[in-house]
Scaffold this active site. Structure first.
Site, mmCIF file in Angstrom:
data_model
loop_
_atom_site.group_PDB
_atom_site.id
_atom_site.type_symbol
_atom_site.label_atom_id
_atom_site.label_comp_id
_atom_site.label_asym_id
_atom_site.label_seq_id
_atom_site.Cartn_x
_atom_site.Cartn_y
_atom_site.Cartn_z
ATOM 1 N N GLY A 49 0.771 -1.240 0.000
ATOM 2 C CA GLY A 49 0.000 0.000 0.000
ATOM 3 C C GLY A 49 0.801 1.289 0.000
ATOM 4 N N ASP A 108 -5.475 2.327 10.191
ATOM 5 C CA ASP A 108 -6.912 2.060 10.294
ATOM 6 C C ASP A 108 -7.176 1.550 11.717
ATOM 7 O OD1 ASP A 108 -9.537 1.335 9.680
ATOM 8 O OD2 ASP A 108 -8.982 -0.443 8.560
ATOM 9 N N LYS A 137 -7.148 7.006 9.893
ATOM 10 C CA LYS A 137 -8.572 6.781 10.204
ATOM 11 C C LYS A 137 -8.681 6.657 11.717
ATOM 12 C CE LYS A 137 -10.169 3.807 6.481
ATOM 13 N NZ LYS A 137 -10.646 2.445 6.156
ATOM 14 N N VAL A 159 -11.099 3.623 1.356
ATOM 15 C CA VAL A 159 -10.585 4.480 0.288
ATOM 16 C C VAL A 159 -9.603 3.719 -0.607
ATOM 17 C CG1 VAL A 159 -10.885 6.671 1.512
ATOM 18 C CG2 VAL A 159 -8.781 5.370 1.837
ATOM 19 N N ASP A 165 -5.592 -0.099 -2.385
ATOM 20 C CA ASP A 165 -6.307 -0.912 -3.370
ATOM 21 C C ASP A 165 -7.641 -1.446 -2.881
ATOM 22 O OD1 ASP A 165 -5.121 -2.810 -1.483
ATOM 23 O OD2 ASP A 165 -5.778 -4.336 -2.906
ATOM 24 N N ARG A 171 -4.672 1.054 -7.279
ATOM 25 C CA ARG A 171 -3.471 1.606 -6.629
ATOM 26 C C ARG A 171 -2.881 2.744 -7.448
ATOM 27 N NH1 ARG A 171 -1.939 -1.963 -2.509
ATOM 28 N NH2 ARG A 171 -2.273 -4.158 -2.961
HETATM 29 P P1 IMP Z 1 -4.644 -1.563 10.179
HETATM 30 O O1 IMP Z 1 -3.721 -2.623 10.679
HETATM 31 O O2 IMP Z 1 -6.092 -1.943 10.405
HETATM 32 O O3 IMP Z 1 -4.323 -0.188 10.706
HETATM 33 O O4 IMP Z 1 -4.561 -1.556 8.612
HETATM 34 C C1 IMP Z 1 -3.473 -1.149 7.919
HETATM 35 C C2 IMP Z 1 -3.539 -1.651 6.495
HETATM 36 O O5 IMP Z 1 -4.873 -1.952 6.040
HETATM 37 C C3 IMP Z 1 -3.069 -0.541 5.600
HETATM 38 O O6 IMP Z 1 -1.681 -0.588 5.463
HETATM 39 C C4 IMP Z 1 -3.812 -0.795 4.310
HETATM 40 O O7 IMP Z 1 -3.063 -1.640 3.477
HETATM 41 C C5 IMP Z 1 -5.093 -1.477 4.723
HETATM 42 N N1 IMP Z 1 -6.209 -0.514 4.733
HETATM 43 C C6 IMP Z 1 -6.781 0.068 5.807
HETATM 44 N N2 IMP Z 1 -7.771 0.898 5.445
HETATM 45 C C7 IMP Z 1 -7.829 0.843 4.100
HETATM 46 C C8 IMP Z 1 -8.655 1.507 3.125
HETATM 47 O O8 IMP Z 1 -9.541 2.327 3.398
HETATM 48 N N3 IMP Z 1 -8.396 1.187 1.819
HETATM 49 C C9 IMP Z 1 -7.435 0.312 1.439
HETATM 50 N N4 IMP Z 1 -6.646 -0.325 2.329
HETATM 51 C C10 IMP Z 1 -6.843 -0.052 3.641
#
Ligand code: IMP
Length: 181
Positions: A49, A108, A137, A159, A165, A171
């Site tokens: 990402g 996220d 987020k 998003v 993606d 992407r």
């Molecule tokens: P986390 O561990 O939940 O904070 O997620 C991190 C990873 O989830 C990021 O590096 C992204 O690859 C993916 N991700 C989180 N939110 C989104 C989104 O809205 N769109 C696409 N990928 C996301």
């Protein structure tokens, strides 16, 4: 693309290409204040990402930069985090006593950031470790963690674009967009 259940024509722009461009310069200036300019900086690009964010960000840095790449997966093909972190490749050189900057596309739930921060501190013993994320987020957080630096705070919507993606697509979009409900 026929099986794709999200249509590119329905995408709405959330953050424009120009807004991102300006933010990259702003973030680079902040990074330059955090790390001595005469010391090398290890920039860790978290694939897949952050590939575009990281590539564009490093162009603005005046440090002697070494780029390293690790690969983690948490979403699979869905729009909700699977909470099933998969460390696909964490191969890194010796980072002991080095200046390290982890570059992520988005925070996220925060689980990936938590995992990486803990891993780097425990295993790599960097001199200085910071975490920069293009998007934040905040409202989706499941663990108490904040990036040291981030570009934009966004609502809890899925998003795509600028490296992010959906099922591997989108992407390449030069902006951040979302699918309206
Ligand atoms: P986390 O561990 O939940 O904070 O997620 C991190 C990873 O989830 C990021 O590096 C992204 O690859 C993916 N991700 C989180 N939110 C989104 C989104 O809205 N769109 C696409 N990928 C996301």
């Amino acid at each position: 693309m026929t099986e794709l259940d999200k249509d590119i024509n329905k995408l709405k722009i959330l953050i424009s290409e120009n807004e991102i461009k300006n933010k990259l310069k702003e973030l680079a200036e902040k990074i330059e204040k955090e790390y001595p300019i005469d010391e090398e900086l290890y920039v860790i690009c978290v694939l897949k990402g952050s590939v575009i964010f990281c590539s564009d960000l490093v162009k603005h840095l005046k440090h002697l930069v070494k780029m390293e790449f690790i690969r983690i997966s948490s979403y699979g093909n869905e729009t909700k985090s699977s909470h099933n972190l998969q460390a696909i490749d964490l191969t890194l050189p010796n980072l002991e006593n080095k200046n390290v900057l982890i570059v992520e596309d988005i925070i996220d739930t925060g689980l990936t950031a938590r995992f990486l921060t803990d891993l780097f501190k425990i295993k790599h013993h960097p001199k200085k470790l910071m975490f920069v994320s293009l998007l934040n987020k905040k409202c989706a957080r499941q663990t108490a963690i904040e990036p040291d630096l981030y570009g934009f705070e966004i609502d809890d919507k899925f998003v795509v674009g600028f490296g992010l993606d959906y099922k591997g697509y989108f992407r390449n979009l030069p902006y951040i967009a979302y699918f309206p409900e």
